[in-house]
Write a protein that holds these residues in place. Structure first.
Motif, mmCIF file in Angstrom:
data_model
loop_
_atom_site.group_PDB
_atom_site.id
_atom_site.type_symbol
_atom_site.label_atom_id
_atom_site.label_comp_id
_atom_site.label_asym_id
_atom_site.label_seq_id
_atom_site.Cartn_x
_atom_site.Cartn_y
_atom_site.Cartn_z
ATOM 1 N N TYR A 307 48.534 30.141 9.997
ATOM 2 C CA TYR A 307 49.721 30.070 9.654
ATOM 3 C C TYR A 307 50.394 29.142 10.764
ATOM 4 O O TYR A 307 49.845 29.060 12.027
ATOM 5 C CB TYR A 307 50.316 31.357 10.147
ATOM 6 N N ALA A 315 56.911 35.543 9.929
ATOM 7 C CA ALA A 315 56.176 36.902 9.569
ATOM 8 C C ALA A 315 56.415 37.932 10.633
ATOM 9 O O ALA A 315 56.428 39.177 10.075
ATOM 10 C CB ALA A 315 54.779 36.312 9.757
ATOM 11 N N PRO A 318 60.687 40.788 10.202
ATOM 12 C CA PRO A 318 60.880 42.251 9.944
ATOM 13 C C PRO A 318 60.551 43.229 10.935
ATOM 14 O O PRO A 318 61.311 44.052 11.110
ATOM 15 C CB PRO A 318 59.868 42.533 8.826
ATOM 16 N N SER A 365 43.096 37.829 4.085
ATOM 17 C CA SER A 365 44.121 38.988 3.793
ATOM 18 C C SER A 365 45.537 38.592 3.610
ATOM 19 O O SER A 365 46.090 37.416 4.139
ATOM 20 C CB SER A 365 44.541 39.906 5.220
ATOM 21 N N GLY A 366 46.067 39.143 2.521
ATOM 22 C CA GLY A 366 47.710 38.696 2.230
ATOM 23 C C GLY A 366 48.726 39.243 3.005
ATOM 24 O O GLY A 366 48.585 40.324 3.547
ATOM 25 N N TYR A 367 49.691 38.535 3.224
ATOM 26 C CA TYR A 367 50.946 39.121 4.149
ATOM 27 C C TYR A 367 51.496 40.313 3.592
ATOM 28 O O TYR A 367 51.621 41.265 4.299
ATOM 29 C CB TYR A 367 51.882 38.090 4.264
ATOM 30 N N THR A 368 51.658 40.346 2.501
ATOM 31 C CA THR A 368 52.370 41.643 1.926
ATOM 32 C C THR A 368 51.636 42.890 1.583
ATOM 33 O O THR A 368 52.027 43.883 1.778
ATOM 34 C CB THR A 368 53.372 41.099 0.495
ATOM 35 N N THR A 369 50.310 42.571 1.530
ATOM 36 C CA THR A 369 49.531 43.827 1.152
ATOM 37 C C THR A 369 48.802 44.327 2.785
ATOM 38 O O THR A 369 48.588 45.333 2.778
ATOM 39 C CB THR A 369 48.259 43.345 0.269
ATOM 40 N N LEU A 372 52.237 43.262 6.390
ATOM 41 C CA LEU A 372 53.567 43.615 6.450
ATOM 42 C C LEU A 372 53.364 44.794 6.616
ATOM 43 O O LEU A 372 54.453 45.411 7.437
ATOM 44 C CB LEU A 372 54.306 43.255 5.125
ATOM 45 N N PRO A 373 52.724 45.861 5.999
ATOM 46 C CA PRO A 373 52.645 47.330 6.117
ATOM 47 C C PRO A 373 52.528 47.666 7.668
ATOM 48 O O PRO A 373 53.357 48.548 7.978
ATOM 49 C CB PRO A 373 51.541 47.728 5.153
ATOM 50 N N ILE A 376 55.884 46.903 9.394
ATOM 51 C CA ILE A 376 56.784 47.918 9.249
ATOM 52 C C ILE A 376 56.776 49.152 10.121
ATOM 53 O O ILE A 376 57.606 49.687 10.569
ATOM 54 C CB ILE A 376 56.908 48.168 7.979
#
Length: 490
Positions: A307, A315, A318, A365-369, A372-373, A376
């Protein structure tokens, strides 16, 4: 709840609800600035290095110098605020902060630029406890104060997150703007400061404990300095061992001085409060986990997932948004209903879960999977724990000691942040061989998760089930109802 010396007796009738909200807005400007100034340099460091030809060591001290000054002067700053007057201390330190900010945008010598960062940290060491103690002595202990401290914590999280993004935007224009920007905001805060309720200097027992101030300030500064330098020097090096041993010796001397002094800088009677002592311990391990995790996660996103600095900042955006929302709308009401022990325990459990999710990250690794969890969950845990330990750390403390109590809880956070980054940096170094891949990041995330688990255990066994529930006594809830209703209407 243990009453220390004398329970706070701030008379909320002295100010209308609208004046209180205005004062809170101004005081939150201080913690916003402190958090903003910590994160603002993050993305701009490579540009500063190129622009001034700084070495990596000098570059590190643009960040660490602020932390050392800030952590070292918090207890002295809190006591000066209690004695000299909180608003007066707040305004004077804000002036120093402004001057240091403006000088930082002009100077071109690396050494002088670092000096301005140390000076800003020292100024923040006075503004932070002064601002927090002004809040705790303005708002009635209970629901009213809990909501105010929730907003205070929310503003700090917002300032840190905003600083990450703003750093990228300003660096694209001119990196010098990252030094000027906090000064401009501080000028606005200073101009509005006369609207805060004035409190005069204290009389009786108002002399500064010079020996205590010297030993604790040097001791904490030396401790933070040793923790910052340990990864570079090596944990077993003579420099690290000597620095940390010197810090311990100074802090032991400080305790001995306070036990005998007639007007101590930090009365040891404060620590008779189980709530206050536990809140400070939780703050240390909580900060070690959250700041250490962010340090490792930043390296992972940039070194493994490649990144850019600005993408990394977005990133993490959130995280700040969630902390702000939870701290504002959930932490205070939950403390009033369930008490500090339940909220800290639940918050640390959620945070630990979020950190430990990163044990499964890899090179693709993907950001949303995958990313991000955890962010959050981390944000929810942070939003619950940070305001709650602030509430527990000042509950039942006499008005004339609120500055010291605020300084203690903030100093605990700073020391914990230094410990967390230093320990996790050492873990990365020890496990990061040539064929380590992402394994060294996973080891570091595991240790960060264990910090969170430690905070969960300390909070659960150290805080009494009724400690914060008593803070929200029915009579105090009724007295604070106009402010609560007004806050709900906004």
């Amino acid at each position: 709840m243990t009453t220390i010396d004398r329970v706070s007796t701030a008379d909320p009738g002295e100010l209308s609800d609208s004046r209180k909200r205005l004062a809170l807005l101004i005081l939150c400007g201080a913690v916003f600035l402190d958090a903003l100034d910590i994160s603002l340099l993050g993305v701009s460091l490579p540009s500063i290095k190129t622009g001034l030809g700084l070495s990596d060591g000098s570059l590190q001290w643009l960040v660490s110098g602020y932390t050392v000054g800030y952590g070292g002067f918090l207890l002295l700053g809190g006591r000066v605020a209690d004695i000299w007057g909180r608003r007066r201390t707040f305004m004077a330190a804000t002036v120093v902060f402004i001057v240091a900010s403006l000088l930082g945008g002009i100077l071109t010598a690396g050494g002088l630029l670092i000096a301005t960062r140390v000076l800003k940290g020292i100024a923040a060491g006075f503004t932070a406890p002064a601002a927090m103690s002004l809040i705790t002595t303005t708002f009635r202990e209970g629901d009213e104060r809990n909501r105010a401290l929730g907003v205070f914590a929310m503003t700090g999280a917002g300032g840190y997150s905003f600083g990450l993004v703003l750093s990228g935007v300003l660096t694209e224009i001119d990196w010098r703007l990252v030094f000027f920007a906090p000064g401009v905001i501080a000028i606005a805060v200073l101009l509005a400061s006369p609207l805060i309720k004035a409190d005069g200097p204290r009389t009786g027992g108002s002399k500064i404990d010079a020996a205590g101030a010297l030993t604790v300030t040097l001791g904490v500064m030396l401790l933070v300095y040793g923790l910052v330098q340990a990864p570079a020097w090596g944990w077993a090096s003579a420099g690290t061992i000597g620095t940390l041993a010197g810090a311990v010796a100074l802090l032991v001397a400080f305790v001995a001085i306070e036990a005998r002094h007639r007007s101590p800088l930090v009365p040891l009677s404060l620590f008779r409060s189980r709530s206050l002592s536990t809140a400070n311990l939780v703050s240390v391990v909580w900060a070690g986990s959250t700041i250490g995790w962010q340090f490792v996660a930043t390296l992972y996103l940039q070194e493994t997932l490649h990144y850019s600095a600005l993408t990394t900042a977005f990133a993490f955006l959130p995280l700040g948004v969630i902390i702000v929302a939870v701290a504002k709308f959930a932490a205070g009401p939950l403390v009033g209903r369930w008490g500090t022990r339940a909220v800290v325990t639940i918050g640390m459990l959620i945070q630990a879960t979020g950190v430990l999710l990163y044990l499964g990250v890899g090179v693709g690794s993907g950001y949303t999977t995958a990313i991000l969890p955890g962010i959050i969950l981390h944000g929810i845990g942070n939003g619950l724990v940070y305001p709650t330990v602030n509430i527990a750390g000042v509950s039942g403390v006499a008005d004339e000691r609120q500055g010291v109590a605020a300084g203690l809880i903030t100093a605990s956070y700073q020391v914990g942040a230094g410990v967390g980054v230093a320990v996790l940096a050492a873990v990365l170094t020890a496990t990061g061989g040539a064929d380590a891949g992402v394994a060294h990041f996973r080891w570091a995330f595991l240790v960060a998760g264990l910090f969170s688990v430690a905070g969960l255990l300390v909070g659960f066994f150290g805080l009494r089930p009724t400690a914060a529930a008593a803070v929200a006594a029915p009579a105090e809830r009724a007295a604070s109802r106009p402010l609560s209703e007004a806050a709900a209407e906004r």
